[in-house]
Scaffold this motif. Structure first.
Motif, PDB file in Angstrom:
ATOM      1  N   HIS A  35     -11.019  -3.588  -3.698  1.00  0.00           N
ATOM      2  CA  HIS A  35     -11.450  -4.529  -4.738  1.00  0.00           C
ATOM      3  C   HIS A  35     -11.106  -3.965  -6.118  1.00  0.00           C
ATOM      4  CE1 HIS A  35     -13.586  -7.774  -6.569  1.00  0.00           C
ATOM      5  NE2 HIS A  35     -14.443  -6.971  -7.153  1.00  0.00           N
ATOM      6  N   ASP A  36     -11.181  -2.657  -6.263  1.00  0.00           N
ATOM      7  CA  ASP A  36     -10.918  -1.979  -7.526  1.00  0.00           C
ATOM      8  C   ASP A  36      -9.405  -1.782  -7.714  1.00  0.00           C
ATOM      9  OD1 ASP A  36     -10.489   1.007  -8.797  1.00  0.00           O
ATOM     10  OD2 ASP A  36     -12.089  -0.147  -9.790  1.00  0.00           O
ATOM     11  N   PRO A  37      -8.851  -2.183  -8.858  1.00  0.00           N
ATOM     12  CA  PRO A  37      -7.406  -2.064  -9.073  1.00  0.00           C
ATOM     13  C   PRO A  37      -6.870  -0.627  -8.993  1.00  0.00           C
ATOM     14  CG  PRO A  37      -8.364  -3.524 -10.708  1.00  0.00           C
ATOM     15  CD  PRO A  37      -9.510  -2.892  -9.961  1.00  0.00           C
ATOM     16  N   VAL A  38      -7.618   0.347  -9.482  1.00  0.00           N
ATOM     17  CA  VAL A  38      -7.162   1.740  -9.432  1.00  0.00           C
ATOM     18  C   VAL A  38      -7.062   2.214  -7.986  1.00  0.00           C
ATOM     19  CG1 VAL A  38      -7.730   4.113 -10.085  1.00  0.00           C
ATOM     20  CG2 VAL A  38      -8.073   2.255 -11.727  1.00  0.00           C
ATOM     21  N   VAL A  39      -8.057   1.881  -7.181  1.00  0.00           N
ATOM     22  CA  VAL A  39      -8.046   2.244  -5.760  1.00  0.00           C
ATOM     23  C   VAL A  39      -6.915   1.501  -5.051  1.00  0.00           C
ATOM     24  CG1 VAL A  39      -9.371   2.155  -3.605  1.00  0.00           C
ATOM     25  CG2 VAL A  39     -10.499   2.803  -5.751  1.00  0.00           C
ATOM     26  N   ALA A  40      -6.714   0.230  -5.395  1.00  0.00           N
ATOM     27  CA  ALA A  40      -5.655  -0.562  -4.768  1.00  0.00           C
ATOM     28  C   ALA A  40      -4.287   0.064  -5.020  1.00  0.00           C
ATOM     29  CB  ALA A  40      -5.683  -1.987  -5.306  1.00  0.00           C
ATOM     30  N   ALA A  42      -3.655   3.197  -5.681  1.00  0.00           N
ATOM     31  CA  ALA A  42      -3.594   4.450  -4.909  1.00  0.00           C
ATOM     32  C   ALA A  42      -3.272   4.154  -3.442  1.00  0.00           C
ATOM     33  CB  ALA A  42      -4.905   5.211  -5.033  1.00  0.00           C
ATOM     34  N   HIS A  43      -3.916   3.145  -2.866  1.00  0.00           N
ATOM     35  CA  HIS A  43      -3.631   2.751  -1.479  1.00  0.00           C
ATOM     36  C   HIS A  43      -2.169   2.342  -1.330  1.00  0.00           C
ATOM     37  CE1 HIS A  43      -7.924   1.835   0.153  1.00  0.00           C
ATOM     38  NE2 HIS A  43      -7.933   2.855  -0.695  1.00  0.00           N
ATOM     39  N   ALA A  44      -1.665   1.572  -2.290  1.00  0.00           N
ATOM     40  CA  ALA A  44      -0.277   1.104  -2.225  1.00  0.00           C
ATOM     41  C   ALA A  44       0.695   2.279  -2.260  1.00  0.00           C
ATOM     42  CB  ALA A  44       0.011   0.140  -3.375  1.00  0.00           C
ATOM     43  N   ARG A  45       0.416   3.255  -3.105  1.00  0.00           N
ATOM     44  CA  ARG A  45       1.318   4.412  -3.217  1.00  0.00           C
ATOM     45  C   ARG A  45       1.336   5.259  -1.948  1.00  0.00           C
ATOM     46  NH1 ARG A  45      -0.766   5.489  -9.187  1.00  0.00           N
ATOM     47  NH2 ARG A  45       0.783   4.259 -10.312  1.00  0.00           N
ATOM     48  N   VAL A  46       0.209   5.330  -1.266  1.00  0.00           N
ATOM     49  CA  VAL A  46       0.124   6.136  -0.047  1.00  0.00           C
ATOM     50  C   VAL A  46       0.633   5.365   1.170  1.00  0.00           C
ATOM     51  CG1 VAL A  46      -1.478   7.253   1.546  1.00  0.00           C
ATOM     52  CG2 VAL A  46      -1.758   7.579  -0.909  1.00  0.00           C
ATOM     53  N   LEU A  47       0.229   4.099   1.299  1.00  0.00           N
ATOM     54  CA  LEU A  47       0.527   3.318   2.498  1.00  0.00           C
ATOM     55  C   LEU A  47       1.869   2.584   2.446  1.00  0.00           C
ATOM     56  CD1 LEU A  47      -3.027   1.822   3.007  1.00  0.00           C
ATOM     57  CD2 LEU A  47      -1.973   3.689   4.304  1.00  0.00           C
ATOM     58  N   LEU A  48       2.407   2.363   1.255  1.00  0.00           N
ATOM     59  CA  LEU A  48       3.647   1.611   1.081  1.00  0.00           C
ATOM     60  C   LEU A  48       3.654   0.319   1.902  1.00  0.00           C
ATOM     61  CD1 LEU A  48       6.218   4.542   1.195  1.00  0.00           C
ATOM     62  CD2 LEU A  48       5.334   3.375  -0.833  1.00  0.00           C
ATOM     63  N   PRO A  49       2.695  -0.583   1.621  1.00  0.00           N
ATOM     64  CA  PRO A  49       2.641  -1.826   2.400  1.00  0.00           C
ATOM     65  C   PRO A  49       3.874  -2.690   2.160  1.00  0.00           C
ATOM     66  CG  PRO A  49       1.259  -2.013   0.467  1.00  0.00           C
ATOM     67  CD  PRO A  49       1.744  -0.578   0.514  1.00  0.00           C
ATOM     68  N   ASP A  50       4.226  -3.445   3.177  1.00  0.00           N
ATOM     69  CA  ASP A  50       5.332  -4.389   3.032  1.00  0.00           C
ATOM     70  C   ASP A  50       4.966  -5.498   2.051  1.00  0.00           C
ATOM     71  OD1 ASP A  50       7.196  -3.310   5.054  1.00  0.00           O
ATOM     72  OD2 ASP A  50       5.580  -3.829   6.433  1.00  0.00           O
ATOM     73  N   ALA A  71      -1.202  -4.023 -13.936  1.00  0.00           N
ATOM     74  CA  ALA A  71      -0.762  -2.672 -13.560  1.00  0.00           C
ATOM     75  C   ALA A  71      -0.564  -2.561 -12.052  1.00  0.00           C
ATOM     76  CB  ALA A  71      -1.770  -1.635 -14.042  1.00  0.00           C
ATOM     77  N   VAL A  72      -1.456  -3.170 -11.266  1.00  0.00           N
ATOM     78  CA  VAL A  72      -1.300  -3.149  -9.817  1.00  0.00           C
ATOM     79  C   VAL A  72      -0.036  -3.921  -9.428  1.00  0.00           C
ATOM     80  CG1 VAL A  72      -2.277  -3.880  -7.598  1.00  0.00           C
ATOM     81  CG2 VAL A  72      -3.758  -2.860  -9.335  1.00  0.00           C
TER      82      VAL A  72
END
Length: 138
Positions: A35-40, A42-50, A71-72
């Motif tokens: 829900h939090d943009p900063v956490v989102a 971070a998740h994107a950078r680690v998981l590299l979602p399609d 920013a996200v």
């Protein structure tokens, strides 16, 4: 299988409905949510979602009013390879700044609650990414 990150939806029934709706199609799997943009980001950078499915805040009339959301969006699009994005809006009309972000095949804008449009956007991004062959790039 295409991996999906869900952003901007708080824990609860709405998130579970969105997750189950996405995963109803066996080609898509929600790998994380934030829900939090900063956490989102971070998740994107680690998981590299399609694909990242972002719910825009209600009443958003200008992206300048939501720099974290912007920013996200830019962070996900800057990944290598860039992730596809589905922007979900509750607005009756899509703000001009948001509609300017649409990129043919890679960034889609859908109305919240329009499950058919969401699935069309996911499939379009999925087909585009599946046809990308990094070995063919110069």
């Amino acid at each position: 299988m295409m991996t999906v990150l869900v952003v901007g939806v708080p824990e609860g029934e709405q998130l579970e409905l969105l997750r189950s709706g996405i995963q109803r199609n066996p080609h898509f799997r929600v790998v994380s949510h934030a829900h939090d943009p900063v956490v989102a980001l971070a998740h994107a950078r680690v998981l590299l979602p399609d694909i990242t499915v972002m719910s825009l805040p209600a009443g958003l009339h200008s992206l300048d009013a939501a720099p974290d959301v912007l920013a996200v969006f830019h962070g996900v699009r800057a990944l290598d390879p860039p992730g596809g994005v589905v922007l979900r809006t509750a607005a009756s009309g899509v703000p001009r700044e948001v509609s300017a972000l649409a990129v043919d095949g890679a960034v889609h804008i859908v109305r919240e609650g329009d499950a058919d449009a969401l699935m069309r956007a996911l499939r379009t991004i999925g087909l585009r990414r599946a046809s990308c062959d990094p070995d063919e790039m110069p």
